[in-house]
Design a protein around this motif. Structure first.
Motif, PDB file in Angstrom:
ATOM      1  N   HIS A   1      -4.524  10.162  -2.045  1.00 11.82           N
ATOM      2  CA  HIS A   1      -5.155  11.093  -1.085  1.00 11.82           C
ATOM      3  C   HIS A   1      -5.382  12.456  -1.620  1.00 11.82           C
ATOM      4  O   HIS A   1      -5.917  13.293  -0.811  1.00 11.82           O
ATOM      5  CB  HIS A   1      -4.101  11.312   0.063  1.00 11.82           C
ATOM      6  N   HIS A   2      -5.160  12.774  -2.879  1.00 12.71           N
ATOM      7  CA  HIS A   2      -5.249  14.112  -3.277  1.00 12.71           C
ATOM      8  C   HIS A   2      -5.713  13.956  -4.790  1.00 12.71           C
ATOM      9  O   HIS A   2      -5.261  12.955  -5.605  1.00 12.71           O
ATOM     10  CB  HIS A   2      -4.000  14.938  -3.171  1.00 12.71           C
ATOM     11  N   PRO A   3      -6.582  15.141  -4.953  1.00 10.01           N
ATOM     12  CA  PRO A   3      -7.034  14.988  -6.604  1.00 10.01           C
ATOM     13  C   PRO A   3      -5.836  15.404  -7.496  1.00 10.01           C
ATOM     14  O   PRO A   3      -4.945  16.178  -7.162  1.00 10.01           O
ATOM     15  CB  PRO A   3      -8.149  16.071  -6.598  1.00 10.01           C
TER      16      PRO A   3
ATOM     17  N   LEU B   1       0.766  -1.239  -0.027  1.00  5.77           N
ATOM     18  CA  LEU B   1      -0.060  -0.103  -0.043  1.00  5.77           C
ATOM     19  C   LEU B   1       0.962   1.301  -0.159  1.00  5.77           C
ATOM     20  O   LEU B   1       1.598   1.492   1.141  1.00  5.77           O
ATOM     21  CB  LEU B   1      -0.859  -0.061   1.316  1.00  5.77           C
ATOM     22  N   LEU B   2       0.971   2.100  -1.143  1.00  4.98           N
ATOM     23  CA  LEU B   2       1.566   3.212  -1.173  1.00  4.98           C
ATOM     24  C   LEU B   2       0.716   4.563  -0.965  1.00  4.98           C
ATOM     25  O   LEU B   2      -0.452   4.525  -1.498  1.00  4.98           O
ATOM     26  CB  LEU B   2       1.976   3.232  -2.662  1.00  4.98           C
ATOM     27  N   HIS B   3       0.975   5.120   0.205  1.00  3.01           N
ATOM     28  CA  HIS B   3      -0.253   6.084   0.513  1.00  3.01           C
ATOM     29  C   HIS B   3       0.493   7.584   0.222  1.00  3.01           C
ATOM     30  O   HIS B   3       1.482   8.031   0.651  1.00  3.01           O
ATOM     31  CB  HIS B   3      -0.207   6.153   2.267  1.00  3.01           C
ATOM     32  N   HIS B   4      -0.409   7.984  -0.802  1.00  2.00           N
ATOM     33  CA  HIS B   4      -0.271   9.571  -1.368  1.00  2.00           C
ATOM     34  C   HIS B   4       0.828   9.387  -2.753  1.00  2.00           C
ATOM     35  O   HIS B   4       1.975   8.818  -2.594  1.00  2.00           O
ATOM     36  CB  HIS B   4       0.519  10.336  -0.469  1.00  2.00           C
TER      37      HIS B   4
ATOM     38  N   GLN C   1      -1.662  18.875 -10.030  1.00  2.00           N
ATOM     39  CA  GLN C   1      -1.043  18.541  -8.792  1.00  2.00           C
ATOM     40  C   GLN C   1       0.034  17.637  -8.853  1.00  2.00           C
ATOM     41  O   GLN C   1       0.948  17.561  -7.840  1.00  2.00           O
ATOM     42  CB  GLN C   1      -2.228  18.119  -7.687  1.00  2.00           C
ATOM     43  N   TYR C   2      -0.090  16.654  -9.690  1.00  2.00           N
ATOM     44  CA  TYR C   2       1.203  15.639  -9.717  1.00  2.00           C
ATOM     45  C   TYR C   2       0.772  14.918 -10.922  1.00  2.00           C
ATOM     46  O   TYR C   2      -0.187  14.919 -11.789  1.00  2.00           O
ATOM     47  CB  TYR C   2       0.973  14.474  -8.619  1.00  2.00           C
TER      48      TYR C   2
ATOM     49  N   SER D   1      -8.956  22.016  -3.373  1.00  2.00           N
ATOM     50  CA  SER D   1      -9.899  20.583  -3.424  1.00  2.00           C
ATOM     51  C   SER D   1      -9.495  19.589  -2.253  1.00  2.00           C
ATOM     52  O   SER D   1      -8.160  19.266  -2.223  1.00  2.00           O
ATOM     53  CB  SER D   1      -9.502  20.019  -4.668  1.00  2.00           C
ATOM     54  N   GLU D   2     -10.479  19.662  -1.506  1.00  2.00           N
ATOM     55  CA  GLU D   2     -10.427  18.606  -0.334  1.00  2.00           C
ATOM     56  C   GLU D   2     -10.716  17.472  -0.728  1.00  2.00           C
ATOM     57  O   GLU D   2     -11.752  17.009  -1.135  1.00  2.00           O
ATOM     58  CB  GLU D   2     -11.324  19.139   0.797  1.00  2.00           C
ATOM     59  N   ALA D   3      -9.725  16.334  -0.855  1.00  2.00           N
ATOM     60  CA  ALA D   3      -9.814  15.072  -1.261  1.00  2.00           C
ATOM     61  C   ALA D   3     -10.965  14.242  -0.589  1.00  2.00           C
ATOM     62  O   ALA D   3     -11.617  13.542  -1.093  1.00  2.00           O
ATOM     63  CB  ALA D   3      -8.517  14.421  -1.196  1.00  2.00           C
TER      64      ALA D   3
END
Length: 738
Positions: free
Chosen positions: A106-108, A79-82, A117-118, A266-268
């Motif tokens: 964890h983020h749009p 599990l890769l978080h973010h 954003q990425y 943007s709140e994920a």
């Protein structure tokens, strides 16, 4: 090592990402699953944040194992978080085999203004390059899912359901039943960030009204940025600093949780919203949160927030019903108990039959890693002593090695540490340029030989040779520990901070008297409490200390410790104080000499009540002292204050020293000690000694000192080093070279 789940994350995230990860780790542990946590230093955070305390507590408590980047791992699920943690390639080869590889988003990918954003394609490519398998994308919400492109990058597949945040309901006791207070308490909490707040002051005042007769606005996570954003804040806004602990208690004191953010943010998901719902708060949000929280919250435009609050104030039954809806929603959709069901449904990972025995039998020791402590200190020994305080707190598996310019190197060697002496250019009359070249070569040779995981440098001055050596190995995690109370003449060294991955500043009891240049850089460093080599409770008891020092009963013992005298002549002060003390027939002077004093020739006591000793660490025996006369260097000052030793401070005011005078002034004005300056107080030395030895004065100073609440910053520095000694780096682009 065989694991059910390997969690990979940037453990320094302050907010919801780390909190959500912690809940998953705890839930997996309860299910008896074998898990590990591999920490990553990703590119998103520049500030030297420590590991999130919830994650550290889980590691310390054995809920999961710390994984070293060189450990070979086979996992049913990685599990890769973010996503941003894989924005760059890993900077070292790892050996991790994953049956399933999931990237929790964890983020749009795109914010509300359409800004990227990425780079998802780059992230997927880096994941496949590193792990050799395709990637399952797990958005935490519909908001994140909807921001993804219709055509995913090659090697990526979208998980069929959202990876929603979970929460342990036992950690979030319900708010006491009953109607709202009068005035109504409206609150919110979030990490301190302008994007977490409404874009305009007009909207902010509609959402968080300034009418103090009707409302109290309680804000956890506020800071000076709010005044920068809005100007003068309303009188009814109670601003509390961001904190990791005490949040359930904060929420239970509210009537309404109201959360609105910037138009560009943007709140994920909204982890803080979930926490508010969990305690049963009536929660008011902007309409775009409705797909996430449904009827658990109430939705309104900023202009309608007061009207909605009034409705619930006037209808106690509706208030109670909405509170119950919130709690029930969290229980049905976000309870931590759902995690095991998710794992079994999606990946076939079932609860083991004999999980406790299996997990305990599979724990493996971590490989040994070196930590290279480098320091200056031709004049004193404070930097070396501070590093020894940290070194003795490192866990098994991290081996300290010292490289120091201090002539007290033998102190470290006597403690059993490997120590290497670095010459200073003044000591060998070398040109600074040539010396820096040699210093760089010496340090690089040590680094190449030891292959340390962490390089910890403790000094005020950062030499070009140190920076050059570090530049040769950009994957070596480097820390600069610099103490406060700088003179303005030292400002130039601040530019050298860029040579290090992190800067740590030990605290200063006299912080309000520190106006030096480091004070302006506090937002870029990791601040820890004052550091002591020994803690006050580690000292010998008075009887044992006096027995060790062979001190007779019935005498007043005064410790005299005025430093090495290498750069500030204290002979006049020493002689004057010594005479004034020995003129009192019931006083014995313990003259503690520095192991690196300027004059190494032996000298003789001036009388039978004058004892000359070389004692390190002298603080271990300080309960034997009735009083002390010392120079307020960082270590000695904090030892005497925190050890409640009644003290007369005589500062070393040499230009190259820190601002010892400011420390002593703080002690004098606060009643923690006395101040005598070499060039001002010597004619009045008798009166200073008389005041120091007055029993009432001593009792008063000791009582004031004993009232100080303190924790040892050495523990936090040791934790920081441990965390970064076992970290996988993706914070720089290795494809561009070094």
């Amino acid at each position: 090592m065989k694991l059910n789940i390997l969690f990979i994350a940037d453990v320094r995230f302050e907010g919801g990402t780390s909190t959500a990860l912690a809940v998953e780790i705890q839930a997996a542990a309860r299910a008896g699953l074998k898990t590990g946590l591999l920490a990553v230093k990703g590119p998103l955070l520049d500030h030297p944040y420590p590991m999130h305390p919830d994650l550290r507590a889980l590691l310390d408590g054995g809920a999961t194992e710390r994984i070293d980047p060189e450990t070979k791992v086979e996992a049913d699920l990685v599990l890769l978080h973010h996503p941003t943690i894989m924005s760059n390639c890993v900077t070292r080869r790892i050996s991790i085999r994953a049956k399933h590889l999931v990237m929790v988003l964890h983020h749009p990918m795109v914010d509300r203004l359409g800004k990227l954003q990425y780079d998802l394609a780059r992230i997927i490519n880096n994941c496949r390059w590193t792990f050799g398998v395709n990637v399952l994308l797990a958005p935490v919400s519909a908001i994140v899912r909807d921001a993804l492109p219709r055509r995913l990058p090659t090697g990526a597949e979208l998980l069929s359901e959202d990876w929603t945040n979970l929460i342990d309901l036992d950690d979030w006791p319900r708010r006491a039943d009953g109607p709202p207070h009068n005035p109504v308490v409206i609150g919110r909490h979030a990490r301190p960030d302008k994007l977490k707040w409404p874009s305009s002051i007009a909207d902010a005042l509609r959402i968080y009204p300034a009418d103090q007769s009707r409302y109290t606005i309680r804000i956890l996570g506020g800071d000076s940025f709010l005044e920068e954003l809005y100007g003068q804040l309303p009188a009814n806004w109670e601003i509390l600093p961001f904190a990791w602990t005490g949040i359930p208690e904060f929420l239970q004191g509210l009537d309404f949780y109201v959360y609105y953010h910037s138009d560009s943010w943007s709140e994920a998901f909204g982890r803080t919203i979930l926490e508010a719902l969990a305690v049963g708060l009536v929660t008011i949000l902007p309409i775009h949160f409705q797909p996430l929280f449904g009827d658990a919250a109430v939705y309104a435009a900023p202009r309608d927030v007061e009207r909605v609050i009034d409705k619930f104030i006037n209808d106690v039954e509706a208030y109670a019903q909405q509170s119950a809806l919130a709690k029930d929603f969290v229980s049905r959709h976000h309870s931590a108990d759902l995690f095991q069901q998710r794992l079994e449904r999606l990946f076939g990972i079932a609860r083991p039959r004999d999980s406790a025995v299996e997990r305990a039998s599979m724990i493996q020791p971590l490989p040994t890693r070196h930590v290279l402590f480098a320091s200056t200190n031709g004049i004193g020994m404070g930097h070396l002593a501070q590093q020894m305080a940290v070194a003795q707190r490192l866990p098994e598996g991290l081996k300290p090695v010292f490289a120091t310019m201090s002539y007290a190197m033998r102190i470290a060697a006597n403690e059993g540490y490997h120590a290497h002496f670095l010459t200073y250019h003044r000591g060998i009359d070398a040109a600074p340029e040539d010396w820096n070249d040699v210093l760089a070569e010496e340090l690089f040779d040590l680094i190449s030989h030891l292959r340390p995981a962490v390089f910890a440098y403790d000094a005020t001055a950062v030499f070009d040779g140190v920076a050059a050596a570090l530049a040769m190995d950009p994957n070596l995690f480097s820390i600069w520990v610099r103490r406060p109370m700088w003179r303005e003449s030292h400002r130039g060294f601040l530019e050298m901070a860029n040579a290090f991955d992190a800067v740590i500043e030990p605290g200063e009891l006299a912080d309000e008297f520190d106006h030096g240049p480091t004070k302006e850089m506090r937002d870029k460093v990791f601040l820890v409490p004052p550091v002591l080599h020994l803690e006050p409770n580690e000292r010998l008891e008075r009887t044992a200390a006096r027995l060790f020092l062979d001190l007779p009963e019935g005498v007043t013992v005064v410790a005299l410790q005025l430093g090495s005298g290498s750069n500030f002549d204290m002979r006049g002060v020493r002689n004057g104080v010594l005479k004034a003390l020995l003129d009192r027939p019931d006083t014995l002077v313990l003259d503690i000499r520095s192991p690196i004093r300027a004059d190494l020739a032996p000298d003789e006591p001036v009388g039978p009540r004058h004892r000359i000793v070389e004692l390190f660490p002298s603080f271990r025996y300080s309960r034997a002292f009735d009083a002390a006369v010392v120079a307020p260097g960082y270590n000695t000052f904090h030892e005497n204050i925190l050890g409640a030793v009644p003290t007369l401070f005589v500062p070393n005011e040499a230009d190259e020293m820190d601002l010892q005078l400011n420390r002593a002034r703080w002690a004098e004005l606060g009643g923690f000690g006395l101040l005598m300056r070499r060039d001002h107080g010597l004619p009045h030395v008798d009166s200073f000694v008389e005041r120091l030895l007055d029993p009432t004065e001593r009792d008063s100073m000791a009582a004031r000192c004993s009232s100080i609440i303190w924790t040892n910053g050495a523990d936090q520095i040791a934790d920081f080093i441990e965390d970064h000694a076992r970290i996988l780096r993706t914070d720089w682009d290795i494809t561009k070279g070094a």
